[in-house]
Design a protein around this motif. Structure first.
Motif, PDB file in Angstrom:
ATOM      1  N   GLN B  45     -37.398  46.532   0.686  1.00  0.00           N
ATOM      2  CA  GLN B  45     -37.897  45.467  -0.180  1.00  0.00           C
ATOM      3  C   GLN B  45     -37.635  44.082   0.431  1.00  0.00           C
ATOM      4  N   HIS B  46     -36.400  43.660   0.474  1.00  0.00           N
ATOM      5  CA  HIS B  46     -36.110  42.325   0.988  1.00  0.00           C
ATOM      6  C   HIS B  46     -35.652  42.331   2.439  1.00  0.00           C
ATOM      7  N   ARG B  71     -34.096  51.608  -0.246  1.00  0.00           N
ATOM      8  CA  ARG B  71     -34.683  50.850  -1.340  1.00  0.00           C
ATOM      9  C   ARG B  71     -36.142  50.612  -1.010  1.00  0.00           C
ATOM     10  N   MET B 145     -33.479  50.117 -10.634  1.00  0.00           N
ATOM     11  CA  MET B 145     -32.856  48.798 -10.677  1.00  0.00           C
ATOM     12  C   MET B 145     -33.120  48.150 -12.031  1.00  0.00           C
ATOM     13  N   GLU B 147     -32.759  44.731 -13.541  1.00  0.00           N
ATOM     14  CA  GLU B 147     -32.498  43.402 -12.971  1.00  0.00           C
ATOM     15  C   GLU B 147     -33.372  42.311 -13.573  1.00  0.00           C
ATOM     16  N   ASP B 173     -31.291  38.785  -8.984  1.00  0.00           N
ATOM     17  CA  ASP B 173     -32.529  38.855  -9.766  1.00  0.00           C
ATOM     18  C   ASP B 173     -32.240  38.833 -11.265  1.00  0.00           C
TER      19      ASP B 173
ATOM     20  N   SER D 118     -39.201  38.691  -6.934  1.00  0.00           N
ATOM     21  CA  SER D 118     -37.844  39.206  -6.767  1.00  0.00           C
ATOM     22  C   SER D 118     -37.113  38.362  -5.732  1.00  0.00           C
TER      23      SER D 118
END
Ligand SMILES: [Mg+2]
Ligand SMILES: [Mg+2]
Ligand SMILES: [Mg+2]
Ligand SMILES: [Mg+2]
Ligand SMILES: [Mg+2]
Ligand SMILES: [Mg+2]
Lengths: 262, 262, 262, 262, 262, 262
Positions: B45-46, B71, B145, B147, B173, D118
């Motif tokens: 994701q990030h 993730r 998650m 969040e 988040d 996000s």
């Protein structure tokens, strides 16, 4: 523009022998492309391949007459369109379970007015010719995978969607969904009935039927039933099976059961 | 089939120390895998990592006993299934905000009859064993998650979805969504209350709770509260922090605040 | 053409703090480049990096003011020239053991009439400016590694080669060659004497001296002795050391000795 | 944090000259970045580029003052967020056909409370500065592509979505959707009217208008009409056109029509 | 430090069944590593693999007990040392034609005082253990390829070089050099005599003898003669042979001769 | 086995128009391959391309009739042989300065008894045909670069080496070596004399002469002089020149001088 050799083959009543590519590499793809397959399918769903790795694989296949097919990971517009732009001559879409799914598949892979495919055939134009924009809708082959109980229930609603060219059966997913063992060959009777039913409905709707097989033996049986697109063997499975046989021969012991991988 | 070491650890009441991989490279992943983490999470994701880069990272982790976790970028069937096929032993799904989201997460990561995961565990079969098809549903760990404010509102509806194994809290988040500062540690009181509420509800539903931390200090505090999956430090952050300290030592000046990156 | 910041720094009597890149990835390189190093050296010799992986790393460093340096795998013309064409501002050549070795190093990295570097500075022209062809000979910094007993015997013959800019000492290789323990810091007395001798001879010949260190402590000691190019810490070592400390803190046990890797 | 140079340029009434990157490579991207474009757009939709290949391209662009823009493959949260985390200063989203589409685009690219992006700006933080979390919502430029008959019908509903910065017109898709020839320049009258209508409505809503062009001639005409973001020429097209001219010159024959690719 | 399993096997009088990797991919390597080979050799000489592609292949092999071997492209110090640093447990060096060649091979792969290998075992330290520096000289297996008429003339001078562990015969190169057909199996009598002579001399000097084979049949014959390292089958050849058999079965025609590739 | 189209063209008295590939990417290579060049040379010396990146570029070229040529980084056996094994139909070797250099070039690229090329044509066998082993020596074209004062002195000694097919002149290196400006076109008179002398000697020895050019104008002049292999324009230069013209047109200012890169 060169015709799609899958269409040519089918129109003459023939069946395509299709190989499967799960290794994300252009040299293995090229090696496979020189072995006489009618088509090779790059598997973006269960193969360990993504878009960028697919690109040189498509180029490698293009060095031969083999037709490049791609199975996309899911029914999503982004990857379907990028795959066609990259030059795939056919796409196999997993888990087409409803008429709406099939309509999306056709729409996303067809230019207006037939569909809503976005225009930008960057590599397709290069390799298929300058008239690709006009011819693409008829050139591209669209396979909908019928591989769940839900799809089986909706089979006629799916197969009657205009613009769909073919069905592709995943025997292991179909089996699993019907409560049977997830195998390619020698499926349980319920799954076998479903397979034959899908084949019959495809024929009735004028569509080509394809199926995934674990061995030439079963592929030939299914070809005899009327399937015209027969996947048999993947790069990784063929390599692993050959290795198992070789190691077993060297160790003078019985080989492990070949083809035990996905 | 070897049991999932995360499950084993949790069943004995232990907490997992989880490292984080944001660098798309198999050598950094392997180096991290040799440092004693219970598990390592590849962040699609990030982190700046996508599927194809993840593959050799999974292989690199597999050279050790460390549990490979991924993730995914978003709640989407294609990438969830490809990630499991590639051998991930656990998946963390961001932004599970509703009961329906949680149901999709479980369905897409479970074979029939429990779910609708498509069958083709190409690398999972290789590394987890021949009985993976039968055992996968119970082997794979699914983290949702929690969040956002919306997820907080729906927390019991989410956590009661059968088949969900764990929650994972993204403090930054969650903070942002609640109008607080987006930090990992020392969150604002509103966020802290939310974190403790989620933890309590997870326990009540029999789920494991995990959380992202910026320092061992806070991770240990949260472990004391009952969290059993504690991420602390990523490859890139640890490298950057070490570099900042080194450069500062060489320049005989105070180091920049370590850990200021994502 | 922007001057080589290493030369500028040295001319003002300063010492460069140099980071080391062993991970073949552009994101880890860019992360390192933002931490304040004067220069970063991509290690093609003992790092797991080759030419193609180096290219985006050079680009990543170029997003900052950090000077890009490359250690080539060996004294070979092909890679020395490709490295400079790719935009390296300095090269470190391992195992320069004889005067002839040093002459080759200078010749292969200098355009005629000073040397025999082949012309084609494809990326260097792009990033260093249109006057690179005229300025390159004076822009590029050439480090000869003095790290064997043989090189020690030939130290004056090597250092007096015109066009050589600097020496770089590999304490572990030098130690090993002298029968000592292969460490970066706190070397055995024989190796320490050799290091100081090389430093003295470099100064006598008007060359800059650089050295590889395992910690800021020793790097600062060596800077105090007169070294002006001090490597301390690599991407992989800093990450591993941070990870060890983190895991140890979580396990409430003493960390493993940091910096035990290469 | 450095301001977004696109915004600065537009605020002074200027128009951005935008280049296009379809080749998945960081060296071609860097070469393009040195040619004076105001911005360069990496095309993840029709270019043969995916996320992982984009990353070093973003780094390569970052070595210059050129603004890095990315066209995502589709309106999907995962890739939109990853693209911004990777440091894109602007995103172009294809096929924004409804007000809801535009709302999603804004929400997915804005942090709370404005949206639901996000948090995890891993590379953005590195390259845009430590205040990126606070400034990102105003820094990032969001282009909605208006390129279908449906979007045309909904143009005011789309353009009035708060947080949208600009429209981007794809003349070939728009043409196709309106039953015209799919070309970039010299579009059919119906398409031309649509283009001018979208431009007028963008101006009315206070948005910047951008458009894809096949030649400087048409780009300049459109700039005169009020467009402030003018794409003209891609890496692959410029290379192919130059090659065609060169080969034709060598063969002493008329060149093929340049610019015939996508 | 775990002992080198090749040495353990040989010391017990066993023969190693070695697979060959020519495809530059970590998934095909990992698939091969799960098929029961004693060792797998990554071919940097005639395989289409270079250093950077080799790295994740070594990691993939490391997920199993299979011994990772590398054939380097040529007798050059840079690649020999990088290969060992990357964790290869054995190296095969082509075209060792003279005693001086063999001495270089040993020197470049051995730390002082035995040789001149440069110190920096970055990945070897990670995967083989902290005592790698002390144990490496005895851990690494060095194969010299005896595959030319010149090498045959110098066979005793080569084989008596201290530190050499094994010979490896390339039947096709040896055949070609002796004026025979370049085949792996069923070589011409002159080549066969040479092979048996090399084997005898290896035994006389206390070295292990290995050889490249095209089929298990011949490999077993050669094992019976005394060879203890038997390569039989490569990833690409096994895959191609399996594909040929499959396609032939589907076409109901005799397959092409399997194993016709390199 | 298909004949080498370069040989066919030359035998009919024709001249080959050769493009140059410096971008390490298969899509740019394929795009170039569709523009009508007789051959394309992948530049491993000054292009930013190494072996692994070259492989899919060779595959991309192979999708067309264009002849794949490779310039190796240096006169070294490892890379020369790997390049031919990968399917290059011709090799250009830089800096052939002596008769011994030329003899090595021929030997390393020819199978016994003509030379010492090691046998293992893994991809060449796949793409050039099953009789490659027998035909390779006559199929492959060997270019020696004559580009230094030393080579000029040795020109007849070099050109009389049996097995050499062609010379290739690097005008910028030759110029530099002769004390002239390093340019491709409009070289200084001393360099021009040298070029014409080399051409004359090549003709006298029955060899083809090739040369690197910066523009069609000069390439055509040199073709008129008798050169039969004319490189004009590289992927990166053509792209950059087109971009400069485009940006300049948009800015309504004079373009920078095209072709100012390497
Ligand atoms: Mg399926
Ligand atoms: Mg989050
Ligand atoms: Mg050293
Ligand atoms: Mg469009
Ligand atoms: Mg050989
Ligand atoms: Mg040259």
């Amino acid at each position: 523009m060169t015709p799609n050799r899958l269409r040519t083959l089918w129109q003459s009543g023939g069946a395509a022998v299709n190989g499967w590519l799960a290794i994300p590499n252009s040299f293995s793809a090229e090696t496979m492309a020189h072995q006489g397959w009618d088509s090779l399918t790059i598997d973006l769903q269960h193969g360990v391949v993504d878009y960028q790795a697919m690109l040189p694989m498509l180029q490698a296949i293009q060095t031969t007459e083999t037709v490049p097919v791609v199975r996309v990971p899911w029914l999503e517009p982004g990857i379907l369109m990028k795959t066609l732009d990259a030059g795939a001559a056919a796409v196999i879409c997993p888990m087409v379970n409803t008429r709406e799914d099939a309509q999306k598949l056709v729409a996303w892979t067809s230019y207006a007015p037939r569909g809503t495919r976005s225009f930008g055939p960057i590599r397709a134009l290069l390799v298929h010719g300058a008239d690709y924009p006009e011819e693409a809708n008829d050139f591209v082959v669209r396979f909908a995978m019928i591989e769940t109980a839900q799809a089986l229930d909706n089979v006629d609603a799916i197969l009657s969607v205009e613009g769909l060219d073919a069905v592709y059966i995943g025997p292991s997913d179909l089996s699993l969904s019907l409560g049977c063992r997830p195998v390619f060959d020698d499926v349980d009777p319920t799954a076998q009935q479903a397979i034959e039913h899908i084949l019959a409905r495809a024929k009735a709707h004028g569509l080509v039927a394809g199926i995934h097989n674990g061995s030439p033996r079963v592929a030939l049986e299914r070809q005899a039933l009327g399937f015209q697109f027969l996947t048999v063997g993947s790069d990784a499975r063929l390599m692993a099976a050959g290795a198992q046989q070789t190691v077993a021969a060297m160790r003078a012991q019985a080989p492990a059961q070949p083809g035990s991988g996905y």
